[in-house]
Design a protein around this motif. Sequence first.
Motif, PDB file in Angstrom:
ATOM      1  N   PRO A  67       0.810  -1.234   0.000  1.00  0.00           N
ATOM      2  CA  PRO A  67       0.000   0.000   0.000  1.00  0.00           C
ATOM      3  C   PRO A  67       0.835   1.273   0.000  1.00  0.00           C
ATOM      4  O   PRO A  67       0.485   2.246  -0.671  1.00  0.00           O
ATOM      5  N   ASP A  68       1.939   1.262   0.740  1.00  0.00           N
ATOM      6  CA  ASP A  68       2.754   2.472   0.833  1.00  0.00           C
ATOM      7  C   ASP A  68       3.509   2.768  -0.452  1.00  0.00           C
ATOM      8  O   ASP A  68       3.920   3.918  -0.686  1.00  0.00           O
ATOM      9  N   ASP A  69       3.717   1.736  -1.290  1.00  0.00           N
ATOM     10  CA  ASP A  69       4.501   1.931  -2.510  1.00  0.00           C
ATOM     11  C   ASP A  69       3.802   2.837  -3.508  1.00  0.00           C
ATOM     12  O   ASP A  69       4.444   3.458  -4.361  1.00  0.00           O
ATOM     13  N   MET A  70       2.486   2.943  -3.436  1.00  0.00           N
ATOM     14  CA  MET A  70       1.750   3.758  -4.401  1.00  0.00           C
ATOM     15  C   MET A  70       2.046   5.253  -4.249  1.00  0.00           C
ATOM     16  O   MET A  70       1.817   6.029  -5.170  1.00  0.00           O
ATOM     17  N   GLN A  71       2.554   5.653  -3.075  1.00  0.00           N
ATOM     18  CA  GLN A  71       2.914   7.051  -2.855  1.00  0.00           C
ATOM     19  C   GLN A  71       4.430   7.259  -2.834  1.00  0.00           C
ATOM     20  O   GLN A  71       4.923   8.345  -2.529  1.00  0.00           O
ATOM     21  N   SER A  72       5.186   6.212  -3.185  1.00  0.00           N
ATOM     22  CA  SER A  72       6.643   6.286  -3.111  1.00  0.00           C
ATOM     23  C   SER A  72       7.212   7.247  -4.164  1.00  0.00           C
ATOM     24  O   SER A  72       6.658   7.393  -5.256  1.00  0.00           O
ATOM     25  N   LYS A  73       8.312   7.890  -3.822  1.00  0.00           N
ATOM     26  CA  LYS A  73       9.050   8.728  -4.757  1.00  0.00           C
ATOM     27  C   LYS A  73      10.352   8.065  -5.193  1.00  0.00           C
ATOM     28  O   LYS A  73      11.131   8.643  -5.956  1.00  0.00           O
ATOM     29  N   ASP A  74      10.601   6.852  -4.720  1.00  0.00           N
ATOM     30  CA  ASP A  74      11.815   6.112  -5.074  1.00  0.00           C
ATOM     31  C   ASP A  74      11.801   5.806  -6.574  1.00  0.00           C
ATOM     32  O   ASP A  74      10.833   5.227  -7.078  1.00  0.00           O
ATOM     33  N   PRO A  75      12.858   6.183  -7.318  1.00  0.00           N
ATOM     34  CA  PRO A  75      12.868   5.941  -8.768  1.00  0.00           C
ATOM     35  C   PRO A  75      12.678   4.476  -9.142  1.00  0.00           C
ATOM     36  O   PRO A  75      12.015   4.171 -10.140  1.00  0.00           O
ATOM     37  N   LYS A  76      13.245   3.562  -8.354  1.00  0.00           N
ATOM     38  CA  LYS A  76      13.094   2.135  -8.674  1.00  0.00           C
ATOM     39  C   LYS A  76      11.652   1.683  -8.485  1.00  0.00           C
ATOM     40  O   LYS A  76      11.130   0.885  -9.276  1.00  0.00           O
ATOM     41  N   VAL A  77      11.011   2.198  -7.453  1.00  0.00           N
ATOM     42  CA  VAL A  77       9.606   1.853  -7.225  1.00  0.00           C
ATOM     43  C   VAL A  77       8.735   2.449  -8.324  1.00  0.00           C
ATOM     44  O   VAL A  77       7.833   1.784  -8.852  1.00  0.00           O
ATOM     45  N   LEU A  78       9.007   3.709  -8.690  1.00  0.00           N
ATOM     46  CA  LEU A  78       8.228   4.352  -9.748  1.00  0.00           C
ATOM     47  C   LEU A  78       8.388   3.612 -11.075  1.00  0.00           C
ATOM     48  O   LEU A  78       7.410   3.428 -11.820  1.00  0.00           O
ATOM     49  N   LYS A  79       9.617   3.175 -11.384  1.00  0.00           N
ATOM     50  CA  LYS A  79       9.847   2.414 -12.616  1.00  0.00           C
ATOM     51  C   LYS A  79       9.076   1.107 -12.577  1.00  0.00           C
ATOM     52  O   LYS A  79       8.440   0.718 -13.569  1.00  0.00           O
ATOM     53  N   ALA A  80       9.117   0.421 -11.440  1.00  0.00           N
ATOM     54  CA  ALA A  80       8.416  -0.854 -11.320  1.00  0.00           C
ATOM     55  C   ALA A  80       6.910  -0.668 -11.485  1.00  0.00           C
ATOM     56  O   ALA A  80       6.244  -1.467 -12.163  1.00  0.00           O
TER      57      ALA A  80
END
Length: 375
Positions: free
Chosen positions: A206-219
């Motif tokens: 759930p928290d990943d949807m608001q992440s600013k981490d470039p790797k998370v955003l790419k995924a």
Amino acid sequence: MNAIRPFTLDIPEADLADLAARLDRTRWPEAATVDDWTQGTPLAALRELVAYWRNGYDWRRCEARLNALGQFVTEIDGLDIHFLHKPSSRSDAVPLLLTHGWPGSVVEFLGVIDELTEPAVADTQAFHVIAPSLPGYGFSAKPGATGWGVERIAQAWTELMQRLEYRRWMAQGGDWGAAVTMAIGQLAPSECRGIHLNMPIGRPGPDDMQSKDPKVLKALQRLGFYQEWDSGYSKQQSTRPQTIGYGLVDSPSALAAWMLEKVHYWTDNQGSAWDVLTMDQVLDDVMLYWLPATGASAARLYWESFGKFGDGTVSIPAGASAFPGEILPAPREWVERTLTNLVYWNDLDKGGHFAAWEQPELFVSELRACVAAMP
């Protein structure tokens, strides 16, 4: 019943003549209304590949290579399983179980087996290589009833390693091979030292949807692209594999188009699959679907297991290599929710979904590094 039988490929000339005739009789559609791959495999790209298949490709070369490596068949749980088996001459070699996926086959590993078994540098890690064809793929038998999902395949692979009398072995895979390898990790047979994935499996929280981490955003971006534009094949194969199977078994051009689209999108290339693979390599793979007529039977694995792909966690030692062109990249923090005893991780700077096929040297070095990290 537990016997391991040598297997030699010798495809009848009549089968190759039939293939040539079918290629000659291909009924081509008109070209797409776009000049790229967004509507699927372009007419020009497929016609180029089919022309080479008809006039330049040599199946006997691939057949001889497979026979020289050592092919075997053994019946497990009522099904004949085909596998490559190439032992190393080194007494310190680690038994390595390699599992392919779709639209792959054991030919994905042809470029790594020699270096894995007999390293060019004497003091580097060697492996005994065992590479089975998934049930319904290649020259393994086709299941005649439901039930051959990844869990049952994992049990069969464990039985195969027991029959080969290997102890302290390692399992490795990508695509469906990753799902099967994860299932082996969940079984946790005492002989399995650990697992390695070149398609690390993890899901966002759930928290990943608001992440600013470039790797998370790419995924997340790649996940969205896959779901919207790249997953039609999986929906068809997981819901109606028999329907698509008629075309894949009857028409070599349809089979090549179905597979080439994924080779194009899933390799780490600069605009063409031929940037990283040759037509011979791709057609070797296509032939392992065409000759045994496995278009429908291979698709059924999606019907059996796609909804449970990568479910559960693995607590035995695990390693993962993240290639940048992977279709569903998963950041390390996602993967650690699945592989709870992650002892090796590496982010690579090139390579895609078909790691061993595309980047054989990197693939081998990753396996050696992972084994070195295993307890």
